[in-house]
Scaffold this active site. Sequence first.
Site, mmCIF file in Angstrom:
data_model
loop_
_atom_site.group_PDB
_atom_site.id
_atom_site.type_symbol
_atom_site.label_atom_id
_atom_site.label_comp_id
_atom_site.label_asym_id
_atom_site.label_seq_id
_atom_site.Cartn_x
_atom_site.Cartn_y
_atom_site.Cartn_z
ATOM 1 N N HIS A 36 11.759 32.893 4.449
ATOM 2 C CA HIS A 36 11.513 31.706 5.207
ATOM 3 C C HIS A 36 10.633 30.735 4.285
ATOM 4 O O HIS A 36 10.023 30.947 3.446
ATOM 5 C CB HIS A 36 11.240 31.597 6.724
ATOM 6 N N ARG A 64 5.340 26.982 0.949
ATOM 7 C CA ARG A 64 5.375 28.556 1.004
ATOM 8 C C ARG A 64 6.629 29.184 1.316
ATOM 9 O O ARG A 64 7.038 29.315 2.244
ATOM 10 C CB ARG A 64 4.153 29.079 1.885
ATOM 11 N N TYR A 65 7.217 29.744 0.018
ATOM 12 C CA TYR A 65 8.615 30.269 0.321
ATOM 13 C C TYR A 65 8.138 31.836 0.587
ATOM 14 O O TYR A 65 7.614 32.520 -0.315
ATOM 15 C CB TYR A 65 9.302 30.289 -1.152
ATOM 16 N N CYS A 66 8.362 32.340 1.760
ATOM 17 C CA CYS A 66 7.771 33.870 2.445
ATOM 18 C C CYS A 66 9.172 34.458 1.917
ATOM 19 O O CYS A 66 10.011 34.430 2.921
ATOM 20 C CB CYS A 66 7.268 33.547 3.643
ATOM 21 N N ILE A 67 9.107 35.474 1.266
ATOM 22 C CA ILE A 67 10.165 36.120 0.780
ATOM 23 C C ILE A 67 10.159 37.508 1.031
ATOM 24 O O ILE A 67 9.227 38.234 0.655
ATOM 25 C CB ILE A 67 10.708 35.802 -0.437
#
Length: 145
Positions: free
Chosen positions: A103, A116-119
Amino acid sequence: MTKPTEEELKQTLTDLQYAVTQENATERPFSGEYDDFYQDGIYVDIVSGEPLFSSLDKYDAGCGWPSFTKPIEKRGVKEKADFSHGMHRVEVRSQEADSHLGHVFTDGPLQEGGLRYCINAAALRFVPVADLEKEGYGEYLSLFK
């Protein structure tokens, strides 16, 4: 790129990689191999190999998942509204393979754009700078000069 069949994916991916990328699962926080990992290179989709993120844009958000300020190329990922679990979030998927990656949130470093690309680490494969050319990602070497 032709996406592998479900059967091919089940044979090549671990159970966790399959659950994350194909069934929209989330790995446990602080459990992924790339959470506390800071070598120079790029992160590609575990399913298709499409380039997604650069180590230069990775930072420690303290959330337990690899976090990035931006994708290598905005067109390399797609965003989709996600209303699961009683929340409104923005899901991030790979463009070609349509793998669930994680997300994107608006609580990232302001000086880097605030995202913040939380991968999920299970959705990624790391390619070190030394291997970029050999693995067909030579065009990304210039990022590290």
